[in-house]
Design an enzyme around this catalytic site. Sequence first.
Site, PDB file in Angstrom:
ATOM      1  N   ASP A 145       0.843  -1.201   0.000  1.00  0.00           N
ATOM      2  CA  ASP A 145       0.000   0.000   0.000  1.00  0.00           C
ATOM      3  C   ASP A 145       0.880   1.253   0.000  1.00  0.00           C
ATOM      4  OD1 ASP A 145       0.899  -0.031   2.607  1.00  0.00           O
ATOM      5  OD2 ASP A 145      -1.086   0.184   3.526  1.00  0.00           O
ATOM      6  N   SER A 146       2.205   1.075   0.041  1.00  0.00           N
ATOM      7  CA  SER A 146       3.132   2.177  -0.218  1.00  0.00           C
ATOM      8  C   SER A 146       2.846   2.793  -1.587  1.00  0.00           C
ATOM      9  CB  SER A 146       4.585   1.688  -0.148  1.00  0.00           C
ATOM     10  OG  SER A 146       4.775   0.539  -0.955  1.00  0.00           O
TER      11      SER A 146
ATOM     12  N   ASP B 110      -0.977  -6.436  -0.223  1.00  0.00           N
ATOM     13  CA  ASP B 110      -1.069  -5.718   1.049  1.00  0.00           C
ATOM     14  C   ASP B 110      -2.529  -5.350   1.319  1.00  0.00           C
ATOM     15  OD1 ASP B 110       0.377  -4.777   3.199  1.00  0.00           O
ATOM     16  OD2 ASP B 110       1.220  -3.039   2.156  1.00  0.00           O
TER      17      ASP B 110
ATOM     18  N   LYS C 237      -0.922  -9.576   3.197  1.00  0.00           N
ATOM     19  CA  LYS C 237      -0.172  -9.026   4.333  1.00  0.00           C
ATOM     20  C   LYS C 237      -1.055  -8.041   5.090  1.00  0.00           C
ATOM     21  CE  LYS C 237       3.336  -5.845   3.959  1.00  0.00           C
ATOM     22  NZ  LYS C 237       2.828  -4.809   4.876  1.00  0.00           N
TER      23      LYS C 237
ATOM     24  N   GLU D  81      -1.078  -5.286   8.594  1.00  0.00           N
ATOM     25  CA  GLU D  81      -0.339  -4.600   9.658  1.00  0.00           C
ATOM     26  C   GLU D  81      -0.992  -4.866  11.006  1.00  0.00           C
ATOM     27  OE1 GLU D  81       0.078  -0.402   8.977  1.00  0.00           O
ATOM     28  OE2 GLU D  81       1.077  -0.681   7.046  1.00  0.00           O
TER      29      GLU D  81
ATOM     30  N   GLU E 127       9.444  -3.678  10.780  1.00  0.00           N
ATOM     31  CA  GLU E 127       9.820  -2.387  10.186  1.00  0.00           C
ATOM     32  C   GLU E 127      10.319  -1.401  11.238  1.00  0.00           C
ATOM     33  OE1 GLU E 127       7.119  -0.753   7.307  1.00  0.00           O
ATOM     34  OE2 GLU E 127       8.175   1.166   7.221  1.00  0.00           O
TER      35      GLU E 127
HETATM   36  O1  KIV Z   1       3.637  -1.112   1.569  1.00  0.00           O
HETATM   37  C1  KIV Z   1       4.836  -1.454   1.655  1.00  0.00           C
HETATM   38  O2  KIV Z   1       5.670  -1.142   0.785  1.00  0.00           O
HETATM   39  C2  KIV Z   1       5.245  -2.257   2.816  1.00  0.00           C
HETATM   40  C3  KIV Z   1       6.686  -2.649   2.932  1.00  0.00           C
HETATM   41  C4  KIV Z   1       7.558  -1.487   3.171  1.00  0.00           C
HETATM   42  C5  KIV Z   1       6.896  -3.721   3.942  1.00  0.00           C
HETATM   43  O3  KIV Z   1       4.405  -2.584   3.611  1.00  0.00           O
HETATM   44 NA    NA Z   2       2.365  -1.603   3.419  1.00  0.00          NA
END
Ligand code: KIV
Ligand code: NA
Length: 277
Positions: free
Chosen positions: A45-46, A84, A114, A116, A183
Amino acid sequence: PKKVTVPDIRARKASGPPIAMVTAYDFTMARLLDEGGADMLLVGDSLGMVVQGHPTTLPVTVEEICYHGRAVARGARRAHVVGDMPFMSFQVSSMQALENAGRMMKDGAFESVKLEGGEEIAEHVRRIVAAGIPVCGHIGLTPQSVHAMGGFKVQGKGEENAARLVRDAQALDEAGAYAIVLEAIPPDLAEEITAAVSVPTIGIGAGAGCDGQVLVCYDMLGMYPDLRPRFAKRFSEVGEQIMAATRAYVDEVQARTFPGAEHSFKPNGPRRITPPA
Ligand code: KIV
Ligand code: NA
């Protein structure tokens, strides 16, 4: 090439070598990262920050993760593709988490998801895993909580916070996560967590003692100057190269030296647009 599977990733904790994960958001980049040997591609989600230009990851939706995921999956011949789960797609309830994880898997691009969070989402993880969907955890600096943390800050400082992160990792392990991203935490704590869980830890700003590493692809390539955390080693200066290439292109367009004869078609030549091999 044979696809990297969840059991392959789990086995790397004992057998090594350390897992190399990187984010990807489109087909062309995914293919390059896959060819370069990345084991796992994370559709993170970055993308809210590095693709969409938002200051945080909060606006990203499940649909956007799925859209980018479909493009990435077409370029990932060997790498395992992780989706994510965005902000507010799983926090509401285990039911919501399971439904959205299922939506992401049914979309077809992802081989795992994934999430959080630690103890507070362990029940969500358990439910998703029970449905046959592999889950990667993510603790420490969790960018979806940026406003609660007061910015992007190092986590696990002080004994209490360190102990809580160890408990969070163990809760995710017990809930059935197949790997856990750590992280922005000090290397000693990351090593302690790595020793305390049965599954691989994948670090970002968490030292070399983790079972793997992850970076945002544009950080790794030197293309995202807005936020430059200490851990974001630039393995190339592709951003500089793109700007230099663009300057050269603009110059040649203005000088009319591009396109040259070799880039142009002959009136009686073949109709194919690619040169003969
Ligand atoms: O969204 C992302 O890029 C991440 C990584 C930095 C682990 O969650
Ligand atoms: Na992320």
